[in-house]
Each structure stands twice: as C-alpha cells, then as structure tokens.
Design a protein around this motif. Sequence first.
Motif, PDB file in Angstrom:
ATOM      1  N   ALA A  17       0.837  -1.210   0.000  1.00 17.71           N
ATOM      2  CA  ALA A  17       0.000   0.000   0.000  1.00 17.71           C
ATOM      3  C   ALA A  17       0.867   1.255   0.000  1.00 17.71           C
ATOM      4  O   ALA A  17       0.583   2.225  -0.706  1.00 17.71           O
ATOM      5  CB  ALA A  17      -0.938  -0.009   1.210  1.00 17.71           C
ATOM      6  N   VAL A  18       1.938   1.231   0.793  1.00 20.34           N
ATOM      7  CA  VAL A  18       2.841   2.391   0.833  1.00 20.34           C
ATOM      8  C   VAL A  18       3.592   2.524  -0.494  1.00 20.34           C
ATOM      9  O   VAL A  18       3.760   3.639  -1.011  1.00 20.34           O
ATOM     10  CB  VAL A  18       3.808   2.280   2.025  1.00 20.34           C
ATOM     11  CG1 VAL A  18       4.826   3.420   2.000  1.00 20.34           C
ATOM     12  CG2 VAL A  18       3.031   2.292   3.342  1.00 20.34           C
ATOM     13  N   ALA A  19       4.019   1.411  -1.069  1.00  7.28           N
ATOM     14  CA  ALA A  19       4.729   1.464  -2.351  1.00  7.28           C
ATOM     15  C   ALA A  19       3.845   2.061  -3.445  1.00  7.28           C
ATOM     16  O   ALA A  19       4.334   2.801  -4.311  1.00  7.28           O
ATOM     17  CB  ALA A  19       5.204   0.066  -2.741  1.00  7.28           C
ATOM     18  N   GLN A  20       2.550   1.774  -3.412  1.00  9.30           N
ATOM     19  CA  GLN A  20       1.632   2.365  -4.391  1.00  9.30           C
ATOM     20  C   GLN A  20       1.572   3.881  -4.231  1.00  9.30           C
ATOM     21  O   GLN A  20       1.510   4.620  -5.218  1.00  9.30           O
ATOM     22  CB  GLN A  20       0.240   1.764  -4.242  1.00  9.30           C
ATOM     23  CG  GLN A  20       0.142   0.337  -4.734  1.00  9.30           C
ATOM     24  CD  GLN A  20      -1.233  -0.268  -4.517  1.00  9.30           C
ATOM     25  OE1 GLN A  20      -2.111   0.336  -3.895  1.00  9.30           O
ATOM     26  NE2 GLN A  20      -1.430  -1.467  -5.021  1.00  9.30           N
ATOM     27  N   LEU A  21       1.589   4.348  -2.987  1.00  9.77           N
ATOM     28  CA  LEU A  21       1.603   5.794  -2.751  1.00  9.77           C
ATOM     29  C   LEU A  21       2.896   6.419  -3.265  1.00  9.77           C
ATOM     30  O   LEU A  21       2.880   7.491  -3.881  1.00  9.77           O
ATOM     31  CB  LEU A  21       1.448   6.083  -1.258  1.00  9.77           C
ATOM     32  CG  LEU A  21       0.115   5.716  -0.628  1.00  9.77           C
ATOM     33  CD1 LEU A  21       0.201   5.826   0.886  1.00  9.77           C
ATOM     34  CD2 LEU A  21      -1.010   6.594  -1.170  1.00  9.77           C
ATOM     35  N   VAL A  22       4.015   5.752  -3.004  1.00 10.15           N
ATOM     36  CA  VAL A  22       5.316   6.252  -3.478  1.00 10.15           C
ATOM     37  C   VAL A  22       5.285   6.411  -4.994  1.00 10.15           C
ATOM     38  O   VAL A  22       5.760   7.418  -5.539  1.00 10.15           O
ATOM     39  CB  VAL A  22       6.444   5.295  -3.039  1.00 10.15           C
ATOM     40  CG1 VAL A  22       7.760   5.644  -3.728  1.00 10.15           C
ATOM     41  CG2 VAL A  22       6.618   5.322  -1.520  1.00 10.15           C
ATOM     42  N   ALA A  23       4.703   5.437  -5.687  1.00  8.83           N
ATOM     43  CA  ALA A  23       4.645   5.490  -7.151  1.00  8.83           C
ATOM     44  C   ALA A  23       3.816   6.665  -7.646  1.00  8.83           C
ATOM     45  O   ALA A  23       4.017   7.144  -8.771  1.00  8.83           O
ATOM     46  CB  ALA A  23       4.075   4.182  -7.696  1.00  8.83           C
ATOM     47  N   PRO A  80      19.315   9.596  -4.627  1.00 10.95           N
ATOM     48  CA  PRO A  80      19.033   9.358  -6.043  1.00 10.95           C
ATOM     49  C   PRO A  80      18.585   7.904  -6.240  1.00 10.95           C
ATOM     50  O   PRO A  80      19.019   7.009  -5.517  1.00 10.95           O
ATOM     51  CB  PRO A  80      20.393   9.600  -6.718  1.00 10.95           C
ATOM     52  CG  PRO A  80      21.160  10.448  -5.743  1.00 10.95           C
ATOM     53  CD  PRO A  80      20.692  10.039  -4.383  1.00 10.95           C
ATOM     54  N   GLY A  81      17.727   7.692  -7.193  1.00 14.05           N
ATOM     55  CA  GLY A  81      17.244   6.342  -7.465  1.00 14.05           C
ATOM     56  C   GLY A  81      16.141   5.885  -6.530  1.00 14.05           C
ATOM     57  O   GLY A  81      15.771   4.707  -6.530  1.00 14.05           O
ATOM     58  N   TRP A  82      15.573   6.812  -5.766  1.00 13.15           N
ATOM     59  CA  TRP A  82      14.562   6.440  -4.776  1.00 13.15           C
ATOM     60  C   TRP A  82      13.321   5.818  -5.398  1.00 13.15           C
ATOM     61  O   TRP A  82      12.684   4.975  -4.779  1.00 13.15           O
ATOM     62  CB  TRP A  82      14.182   7.657  -3.929  1.00 13.15           C
ATOM     63  CG  TRP A  82      13.518   8.776  -4.681  1.00 13.15           C
ATOM     64  CD1 TRP A  82      14.134   9.803  -5.334  1.00 13.15           C
ATOM     65  CD2 TRP A  82      12.113   8.971  -4.874  1.00 13.15           C
ATOM     66  NE1 TRP A  82      13.200  10.623  -5.911  1.00 13.15           N
ATOM     67  CE2 TRP A  82      11.948  10.141  -5.644  1.00 13.15           C
ATOM     68  CE3 TRP A  82      10.979   8.272  -4.455  1.00 13.15           C
ATOM     69  CZ2 TRP A  82      10.707  10.629  -6.010  1.00 13.15           C
ATOM     70  CZ3 TRP A  82       9.722   8.752  -4.823  1.00 13.15           C
ATOM     71  CH2 TRP A  82       9.597   9.922  -5.592  1.00 13.15           C
ATOM     72  N   ARG A  83      12.979   6.197  -6.614  1.00 15.77           N
ATOM     73  CA  ARG A  83      11.764   5.644  -7.224  1.00 15.77           C
ATOM     74  C   ARG A  83      11.876   4.128  -7.429  1.00 15.77           C
ATOM     75  O   ARG A  83      10.875   3.423  -7.342  1.00 15.77           O
ATOM     76  CB  ARG A  83      11.463   6.332  -8.561  1.00 15.77           C
ATOM     77  CG  ARG A  83      10.959   7.756  -8.383  1.00 15.77           C
ATOM     78  CD  ARG A  83      10.358   8.297  -9.659  1.00 15.77           C
ATOM     79  NE  ARG A  83       9.925   9.669  -9.480  1.00 15.77           N
ATOM     80  CZ  ARG A  83       8.768  10.034  -8.942  1.00 15.77           C
ATOM     81  NH1 ARG A  83       7.934   9.113  -8.512  1.00 15.77           N
ATOM     82  NH2 ARG A  83       8.457  11.312  -8.829  1.00 15.77           N
ATOM     83  N   GLU A  84      13.051   3.649  -7.703  1.00 15.07           N
ATOM     84  CA  GLU A  84      13.275   2.205  -7.841  1.00 15.07           C
ATOM     85  C   GLU A  84      13.607   1.569  -6.498  1.00 15.07           C
ATOM     86  O   GLU A  84      13.135   0.471  -6.179  1.00 15.07           O
ATOM     87  CB  GLU A  84      14.417   1.924  -8.829  1.00 15.07           C
ATOM     88  CG  GLU A  84      14.148   2.379 -10.257  1.00 15.07           C
ATOM     89  CD  GLU A  84      14.283   3.884 -10.461  1.00 15.07           C
ATOM     90  OE1 GLU A  84      15.055   4.527  -9.709  1.00 15.07           O
ATOM     91  OE2 GLU A  84      13.596   4.422 -11.358  1.00 15.07           O
ATOM     92  N   ASP A  85      14.435   2.243  -5.712  1.00 13.55           N
ATOM     93  CA  ASP A  85      14.965   1.633  -4.490  1.00 13.55           C
ATOM     94  C   ASP A  85      13.937   1.535  -3.373  1.00 13.55           C
ATOM     95  O   ASP A  85      13.901   0.536  -2.641  1.00 13.55           O
ATOM     96  CB  ASP A  85      16.178   2.427  -3.989  1.00 13.55           C
ATOM     97  CG  ASP A  85      17.344   2.380  -4.965  1.00 13.55           C
ATOM     98  OD1 ASP A  85      17.346   1.492  -5.851  1.00 13.55           O
ATOM     99  OD2 ASP A  85      18.251   3.232  -4.858  1.00 13.55           O
ATOM    100  N   LEU A  86      13.105   2.560  -3.191  1.00 11.94           N
ATOM    101  CA  LEU A  86      12.176   2.562  -2.064  1.00 11.94           C
ATOM    102  C   LEU A  86      11.141   1.436  -2.167  1.00 11.94           C
ATOM    103  O   LEU A  86      10.921   0.715  -1.182  1.00 11.94           O
ATOM    104  CB  LEU A  86      11.524   3.939  -1.919  1.00 11.94           C
ATOM    105  CG  LEU A  86      10.561   4.130  -0.744  1.00 11.94           C
ATOM    106  CD1 LEU A  86      11.124   3.616   0.567  1.00 11.94           C
ATOM    107  CD2 LEU A  86      10.173   5.611  -0.616  1.00 11.94           C
TER     108      LEU A  86
END
Length: 197
Positions: A17-23, A80-86
């Motif tokens: 659920a949190v990853a969906q918010l990050v996206a 940097p790269g947080w969109r993939e890493d998080l």
Amino acid sequence: MTDTTGTTLDLGPQTEAVAQLVAGVTDEQLADPTPCPAYAVRHLLGHLAGLAAAFRDAARKDLGATTDTSPGSALPELAPGWREDLPDVLAELGDAWRDPAARTGMTRAGGVDLPGEVAGLVATDELVVHGWDLARATGQPYSPDPAALRVCHDFLAASVDDPGRGAVFGPVVTVEADAPLLDRAIGLSGRDPRWTR
C-alpha cells in the motif's frame, strides 16, 4: 505481532500500500508540506526509506548502520534512485517480517534495543501512519491494510498513558468515538485527521 484473530500479521500488504503511494508522487510534489511539520514530501520519502531499511535489518537481526541511527539525528534526505529503491526496500521489509524468527529475541531500530515483537509493532505503526502522511501530502486515496491498521491502532491506544510517549508521539488529537478506525489511529498518533495540504 498478531492481528485481532491471533494470526501473525503479514506486513506485505501494508508495504505494498505504501509502495503504491510512493509510485504516485510527482517530482513537483517533493517540496510540498506534510502532516509532519519538519518534513517536506522529499524528507518523508527519505524517512520511509530509512525506516524500511532499519526495520528490515531489525527483523533479520542484521544490526549495524541502518539500525543504529536515530531518526531524529538529521533531516532525512532522499537518495538518487529512490523511485526504484524505495519500493524494493519496502518489499524486503515485508518479506523479512514473514520469518517467525524476526519476532523472537532482541533486536535494534533507531539506535534503541527492543524485543523483536515490539519492533514489529513499531514497524507497523510507522508504515500505517507515514502512509497516511504521504497520502495526505500528495492528495492520494489511502486504504491501509485492515489488519495492519488494527494492530497500529491498538499499539497507539496502549501508549496513551505511557509517560515516555511524548518523546515519540505528539499529544493525542481527540476525534469522535464513531470516527473511522484510521482517523482514530491518526488522532492517537498526535496528528489531526482533518489535516489538508
């Protein structure tokens, strides 16, 4: 760390659920305010990345730099790269807490030694509450995992009379007794569930 049925809580649905918010976060929103007064969206994302790594490693009993750093030691920066890493580290966090050994013995997170079972409760609280923070700050709908929400609410309710609570949570914000469970949990965390951007 069990839900209301006595079943061991799976953190995976909440990390998803949190990853969906990050996206759903746009670059234009990174400087926007959040319900955490000291944090812009980019700091909140940096905090989520740090806590996900810390509680992943706490579950694994892999103690070191990630588990020894106090969250209040510095304003969290977004790497940097947080969109993939998080999203990856959130998934790893969910996987790590599926191991029954994660909830046994002692571990460490935020520089504090604590029982594994308690670390799991804290991780659940962090994911549910900061998920709400991120959703509110970025105008996204938020549906936390129901089991994780119940565990979070009960954990926060049990802290109300704890004299050390002020070091972690703000004063309880009173909400209606029949308010949705998420609003009641957010109020117990010291946030106003009516907060808007």
